[in-house]
Design an enzyme around this catalytic site. Structure first.
Site, PDB file in Angstrom:
ATOM      1  CD  GLN A  52      -2.869   1.005   2.465  1.00 48.21           C
ATOM      2  OE1 GLN A  52      -3.382  -0.074   2.730  1.00 48.21           O
ATOM      3  NE2 GLN A  52      -3.138   2.099   3.157  1.00 48.21           N
ATOM      4  CG  ASP A  53       2.940   3.235  -2.609  1.00 50.01           C
ATOM      5  OD1 ASP A  53       3.236   2.148  -2.078  1.00 50.01           O
ATOM      6  OD2 ASP A  53       3.661   3.802  -3.444  1.00 50.01           O
ATOM      7  CG  ASN A  54      -0.950   5.043   2.978  1.00 50.65           C
ATOM      8  OD1 ASN A  54      -1.820   4.529   2.297  1.00 50.65           O
ATOM      9  ND2 ASN A  54      -0.462   4.466   4.064  1.00 50.65           N
ATOM     10  CG  HIS A  67      -0.226   7.388  13.883  1.00 47.17           C
ATOM     11  ND1 HIS A  67      -0.451   8.217  12.805  1.00 47.17           N
ATOM     12  CD2 HIS A  67      -0.819   7.986  14.948  1.00 47.17           C
ATOM     13  CE1 HIS A  67      -1.149   9.274  13.200  1.00 47.17           C
ATOM     14  NE2 HIS A  67      -1.377   9.158  14.490  1.00 47.17           N
ATOM     15  CE  LYS A  77       3.274   3.498   9.346  1.00 51.21           C
ATOM     16  NZ  LYS A  77       2.788   4.609  10.198  1.00 51.21           N
ATOM     17  CE1 TYR A 137       2.843   8.179   6.914  1.00 47.55           C
ATOM     18  CE2 TYR A 137       1.893   9.223   4.979  1.00 47.55           C
ATOM     19  CZ  TYR A 137       2.126   9.211   6.338  1.00 47.55           C
ATOM     20  OH  TYR A 137       1.645  10.223   7.129  1.00 47.55           O
ATOM     21  CG  ASP A 174      -2.460  11.819  16.376  1.00 49.45           C
ATOM     22  OD1 ASP A 174      -2.854  10.640  16.517  1.00 49.45           O
ATOM     23  OD2 ASP A 174      -2.011  12.262  15.301  1.00 49.45           O
TER      24      ASP A 174
END
Length: 326
Positions: A52-54, A67, A77, A137, A174
């Site tokens: 997965q790419d974010n 996180h 990551k 990411y 957060d």
């Protein structure tokens, strides 16, 4: 690419090679073979494939983190900044680690083009140093809302030296994250033990190879090899110990959770990579749970099958290890 081991074992700063001329510049932002080779040269395990790419875009002062995700959704990551700049932080949350609770921080920017590899077992966060900062990411597991956890970004026990900015923009979620001492940490962090062996991977552009050799990853002569596959959903296996037999288990495909019990303490270990083996010594009760549909588990054994070597009743096992300790 230049791979630099940071002060936190496993966290690596990556400096890509940039080619420039009068037209501009070019670089490889990711090369799977070079990435694996770079980690291998540092003696680090090859991670699971990126799935997965974010991307995020942040105003100056926007702080995201710290996180992480619980197993079986823990993420490694590979992070970078493609526009603007950010101060990036990784925190060791591996209980029992010599660097547990320690952190490193590096500046990632569009100008320095550096990347940071943060493996599973670390919490991650960053603060944008410029408006319109684009953060990228690559992750080794999919996002799972139920597995998402966090540690308070300004936990005094961590004492992270965030850059001095006029204001921090932090989400409500957060702001109320637990401190490290109160956080729910992944059970698989108990893996920093002698049971878990990282197997030597040899690879090139054609693929990868793992050689299992006595005296290296396998501490016994291999006399029997068998494998499990097609285990149905919600089925668990094992539930026995051996009097003399030593074994090593490797999931060459898929994954499962191995529970080891020496009669005093229990630990869960996820077998989820073909370069990760679990040594199951004699007199260790073991169970296997949560098989994925594609799981193929190979087991190497120090001797041939002998039913008389099995202890299949847990009460008998506890009696056996109690006598052995006398």
């Amino acid at each position: 690419m230049n791979f630099v081991q940071t002060a936190l074992p496993g966290v690596v700063l990556i400096e890509p090679k940039v080619f420039e001329d009068d037209r501009g510049w070019f670089m490889e932002s990711f090369n799977e073979r070079r990435f694996a080779d770079g980690l291998f040269q540092l003696g680090l395990p090859i991670p699971k494939p990126f799935v997965q790419d974010n991307q995020s875009c942040s105003k100056k002062g926007a702080l995201r983190g710290l996180h992480y995700q619980l197993e079986p959704f823990a993420q490694g990551k590979l992070v970078s900044v493609t526009q603007g700049a950010a101060f990036d932080v990784a925190v060791d949350i591996r209980e029992g680690s010599p660097t547990f609770g320690q952190w490193i921080g590096v500046e990632l920017s569009a100008s320095n083009k550096k990347m940071l590899w943060i493996p599973e077992g670390f919490a991650h966060g960053f603060v944008a140093l410029e408006d319109n900062t684009h953060f990228h990411y690559k992750t080794t597991n999919f996002y799972n809302k139920n597995a998402e956890r966090s540690v308070l970004w300004n936990d005094a026990t961590l004492a992270i030296k965030w850059p001095a900015l006029e204001d921090y923009l932090v989400s409500d979620k957060d702001q109320i994250a637990p401190r490290l001492e109160q956080a729910e940490l992944p059970s698989w962090l108990a893996e920093s033990t002698d049971e878990v062996r990282t197997l030597n991977v040899i690879g090139d552009e054609r693929g990868s190879l793992v050689a299992l050799t006595r005296g290296l990853a396998v501490p016994f002569t291999i006399k029997r090899v068998y494998y499990l596959f097609g285990t149905q959903e919600n089925i668990s296996r094992g539930f026995h110990a051996h009097k003399q037999l030593d074994q090593m288990a490797v999931c060459i495909s898929g994954r499962c959770r191995m529970m080891l019990d020496d009669g005093t303490s229990k630990k869960d270990i996820w077998l989820d990579r073909p370069d990760k083996g679990v040594l199951i010594k004699s007199k260790i009760w073991h169970e296997m749970h949560e098989f994925s549909a594609d799981c193929v588990m190979m087991v190497l054994a120090s001797d041939e099958y002998d039913e008389s070597d099995y202890i299949r009743n847990y009460e008998s096992f506890m009696s056996w290890v109690s006598k052995d300790a006398e």
